[in-house]
Design a protein around this motif. Structure first.
Motif, PDB file in Angstrom:
ATOM      1  N   ALA A 213       0.873  -1.182   0.000  1.00 41.57           N
ATOM      2  CA  ALA A 213       0.000   0.000   0.000  1.00 41.57           C
ATOM      3  C   ALA A 213       0.904   1.224   0.000  1.00 41.57           C
ATOM      4  CB  ALA A 213      -0.921   0.004   1.218  1.00 41.57           C
ATOM      5  N   GLU A 214       0.481   2.271  -0.671  1.00 41.45           N
ATOM      6  CA  GLU A 214       1.333   3.438  -0.857  1.00 41.45           C
ATOM      7  C   GLU A 214       1.433   4.290   0.389  1.00 41.45           C
ATOM      8  OE1 GLU A 214       4.034   5.840  -2.547  1.00 41.45           O
ATOM      9  OE2 GLU A 214       3.240   3.986  -3.406  1.00 41.45           O
ATOM     10  N   ASP A 215       0.308   4.432   1.108  1.00 41.51           N
ATOM     11  CA  ASP A 215       0.279   5.379   2.221  1.00 41.51           C
ATOM     12  C   ASP A 215      -0.599   4.822   3.328  1.00 41.51           C
ATOM     13  OD1 ASP A 215       0.180   7.501   3.966  1.00 41.51           O
ATOM     14  OD2 ASP A 215      -0.608   8.948   2.536  1.00 41.51           O
ATOM     15  N   LEU A 216       0.018   4.489   4.454  1.00 39.28           N
ATOM     16  CA  LEU A 216      -0.730   3.930   5.584  1.00 39.28           C
ATOM     17  C   LEU A 216      -1.768   4.902   6.120  1.00 39.28           C
ATOM     18  CD1 LEU A 216      -1.045   1.548   7.517  1.00 39.28           C
ATOM     19  CD2 LEU A 216       0.772   2.527   8.923  1.00 39.28           C
ATOM     20  N   SER A 220      -8.264   4.806   2.592  1.00 36.54           N
ATOM     21  CA  SER A 220      -8.593   3.698   1.696  1.00 36.54           C
ATOM     22  C   SER A 220      -7.614   2.537   1.804  1.00 36.54           C
ATOM     23  CB  SER A 220      -8.615   4.199   0.248  1.00 36.54           C
ATOM     24  OG  SER A 220      -7.340   4.738  -0.109  1.00 36.54           O
ATOM     25  N   THR A 221      -6.583   2.647   2.633  1.00 36.17           N
ATOM     26  CA  THR A 221      -5.606   1.566   2.773  1.00 36.17           C
ATOM     27  C   THR A 221      -6.310   0.285   3.212  1.00 36.17           C
ATOM     28  OG1 THR A 221      -3.799   3.078   3.297  1.00 36.17           O
ATOM     29  CG2 THR A 221      -3.547   0.796   4.006  1.00 36.17           C
ATOM     30  N   PRO A 222      -6.099  -0.823   2.511  1.00 38.30           N
ATOM     31  CA  PRO A 222      -6.836  -2.054   2.837  1.00 38.30           C
ATOM     32  C   PRO A 222      -6.364  -2.683   4.143  1.00 38.30           C
ATOM     33  CG  PRO A 222      -5.237  -2.479   1.113  1.00 38.30           C
ATOM     34  CD  PRO A 222      -5.225  -0.991   1.338  1.00 38.30           C
ATOM     35  N   ALA A 225      -2.015  -5.417   4.125  1.00 38.34           N
ATOM     36  CA  ALA A 225      -1.054  -4.649   3.328  1.00 38.34           C
ATOM     37  C   ALA A 225       0.282  -4.578   4.047  1.00 38.34           C
ATOM     38  CB  ALA A 225      -1.569  -3.230   3.085  1.00 38.34           C
ATOM     39  N   VAL A 227       3.521  -1.727   4.212  1.00 44.93           N
ATOM     40  CA  VAL A 227       3.719  -0.308   3.909  1.00 44.93           C
ATOM     41  C   VAL A 227       5.087   0.142   4.394  1.00 44.93           C
ATOM     42  CG1 VAL A 227       1.272   0.330   3.975  1.00 44.93           C
ATOM     43  CG2 VAL A 227       2.609   0.337   6.085  1.00 44.93           C
TER      44      VAL A 227
END
Length: 613
Positions: A213-216, A220-222, A225, A227
């Motif tokens: 994930a790009e940004d914790l 919208s972070t699943p 993931a 990070v």
């Protein structure tokens, strides 16, 4: 008043130097003779903040924005302005000589072989943010939505998102609805990899179905993931605590007429007035020097509007109990006159539970290489001083993994039928309860000399167990009795078992990739009995203490609240609590950023209440 570290008077021309923060002595902010009524006005403040930690620094800055308001900030520790206090690697070691910490032993844990763990908290301006691993994590949106669902209006994620944005400047993410670029508190992520084991554990995670994930901090972070961590560092790769962010010397000097900061001040109790129409009202904060050579002389500061406790989840309940607010049977046992019987004070201590798996790794791929090679220390230190890069700037953990144990089968495998709805972390039931943290250092109590160490820490970030904070004696200099309560609820074993099985699979996959890991401290087998024994023997605290003055209804039959949704102590006027102790439930994240958002919210609530009047 003194200017750390050189003593200067307010009129001294050197006083305006931008490299130091003005600090007042106790006698300059408090009255030693409480019967000297003529001088009380000189020691009366609109707001008195008890505790200049993570929340207290932010709150002091926000309240003192109003030029018509006076604020006194009392901090038990000192000013962490030494060179090493800003170097990330050095300052993240709370066991180093001269570290600004309070350390003492918690009570034995009957559900964990009667083991005792050490309690550690920061004691300086900035609090624990001066000594922690600098992780800027907010927690999933669903955690805050749960706070609102429990009846705490105004504490849902959408209510708090603008406050997170207000406080931060991110150097690694674009400005957006949920990330800020204009706030005083800086953070960044490290995209580079210094340890080979990080690359291998990422490959193992992806093979296990844990995707990046790009940004914790994105809502919208699943739920499943891995990070890269954001850490609280400024543009020069220095530790950037809420003290540095919210109370820089220039700001404090500009506000010196209305903001006074007094360090090395131990608050012993609060005093209250009682009258028929108003009831119990906070009036006086009593404090002494932390220096035992000056002990015994009490100073008094008087409040015009409100006292706000920001002493942390261990300190705030201790001060309330010393002041006569707490469980009446306990207060009577300790010889404290009861002001308000409040069973919730200190009664719902939460903390994340960590169980490390320890492996031997190549020495050059471990932080412990610095212990065996003075030449490497010199090289890395020079790299940091000249470029801001290298081990001295790098976080202890570059990446981490989050996932819910409900999506793991009994063998630690992600189940195959996971829908997008299962991963929506805006819903509290979907939020992860496990964090698996790779670290290139020893995270146990065992001394393992001469070896490179790699650790996979399995963290239970949504524990059912809880403990308590109680007075050891009526002496305010004595540390409180802390019962961590780990494993007091047996439901905590199942997610930890699943997490250990998954982490062991990750380690095995790293070996299959060709990375040389040797088992040092791991379970002998994977049956429940062996895993549970391993958990009891090796379990650690994460130092994320919360919920001892929890926000909620005072008459809650299960877990009585201490403060309402505006952080006001129930049935006590002019008294609020503002730190991690007010969390209704612990957040599934490292707690520094949530502590700051509580302070931002508290400042808004206080300003709003002042406008109504």
């Amino acid at each position: 008043m003194k200017l750390n570290p050189v003593s200067l008077s307010p009129t001294d021309s050197r006083y305006s130097t931008a490299s130091m923060i003005p600090v007042y002595d106790l006698k300059e902010v408090g009255l030693s003779d409480p019967h000297d009524y003529h001088r009380r006005k000189d020691y009366t403040y609109d707001y008195i903040i008890v505790g200049g930690g993570t929340s207290g620094c932010c709150l002091a800055a926000r309240l003192s924005e109003d030029p018509d308001v006076t604020v006194l900030l009392l901090e038990r520790g000192g000013v962490p302005d030494g060179w090493s206090d800003r170097v990330p690697l050095i300052s993240s070691n709370p066991y180093r000589e001269g570290a600004p910490v309070g350390r003492w032993w918690a009570q034995p844990m009957p559900h964990a072989e009667n083991r005792s763990l050490e309690v550690v908290c920061g004691e300086a301006l900035g609090g624990t943010s001066a000594i922690n691993c600098m992780f800027y994590t907010r927690g999933p949106a669903g955690d805050y939505n749960r706070w609102a669902e429990l009846g705490n209006e105004g504490w849902g994620y959408k209510d708090l998102e603008p406050l997170f944005v207000k406080s931060e400047t991110t150097h690694s993410h674009p400005e957006s609805q949920y990330r800020g670029k204009k706030g005083p508190w800086e953070n960044r992520a490290f995209k580079n990899v210094l340890y080979k084991n990080t690359t291998h554990v990422i490959r193992a995670a992806e093979k296990a179905g844990i995707l990046p994930a790009e940004d914790l901090s994105a809502p919208s972070t699943p739920a499943v993931a891995y990070v890269r961590h954001d850490v609280s560092q400024d543009s020069r790769k220095r530790r950037h605590t809420p003290y540095h962010a919210f109370l820089p010397p220039k700001l404090v000097q500009e506000r010196r007429g209305r903001l006074k900061i007094c360090t090395n001040a131990l608050v012993t109790c609060l005093s209250f007035s009682e009258d028929e129409p108003c009831g119990t009202t906070a009036e006086v904060v009593c404090f002494e020097s932390t220096d035992y050579r000056r002990a015994g002389k009490t100073f008094h500061a008087y409040v015009r509007k409100e006292v706000v406790l920001c002493a942390g989840a261990l300190g705030s309940p201790q001060i309330l109990q010393l002041s006569g607010i707490g469980p009446y049977i306990h207060l009577e046992e300790k010889g404290i006159s009861v002001v308000r019987n409040m069973p919730g004070v200190g009664s719902y201590l939460k903390d994340h539970i960590a169980v490390p798996l320890t492996f031997e790794a190549p020495m050059n791929d471990s932080l412990h290489a610095l212990e065996t090679s003075p030449l490497k220390v010199i090289k890395e230190l020079m790299t940091y001083l000249l470029t801001g890069r290298g081990l001295f700037s790098y976080p202890f953990q570059a990446m981490t993994m989050y996932l819910p144990s409900r999506l793991l089968d009994d063998n630690g495998h992600l189940i195959s039928s996971i829908s997008p709805e299962d991963l929506d972390t805006k819903v509290h039931a979907n939020c992860p309860d496990l964090e698996i943290m790779p670290a290139a250092n020893n995270c146990t109590d065992h001394d393992i000399p001469g070896k490179g160490i790699f650790t996979l820490i399995v963290g239970l970030i949504r524990p059912k167990s809880h403990g308590s904070v109680r007075l050891a004696t009526c002496n305010p200099r004595a540390r409180p009795d802390v019962d961590l309560g780990f494993l007091s609820d047996p439901r905590d074993f199942e997610p930890l078992r699943k997490g250990l099985k998954l982490a062991l699979r990750l380690a095995e996959d790293m070996r299959k990739q060709g990375y040389p890991l040797k088992e040092l401290i791991v379970p002998e087998s994977l049956d429940d009995e062996t895993l549970d024994a391993f958990i009891r023997k090796n379990m650690r605290t994460c130092y994320h203490y919360t919920s001892t003055c929890r926000m909620g209804k005072e008459d809650d039959p299960k877990h009585p609240g201490v403060v309402d949704s505006e952080l006001r102590v129930h049935r006590v006027r002019r008294l609020r609590v503002c730190d991690t102790s007010v969390f209704p439930e612990i957040i599934g994240a490292h707690t520094m950023a949530p502590a700051v958002v509580v302070a931002e919210k508290c400042a808004d609530l206080i300003k709003r209440s002042r406008q109504k009047k």
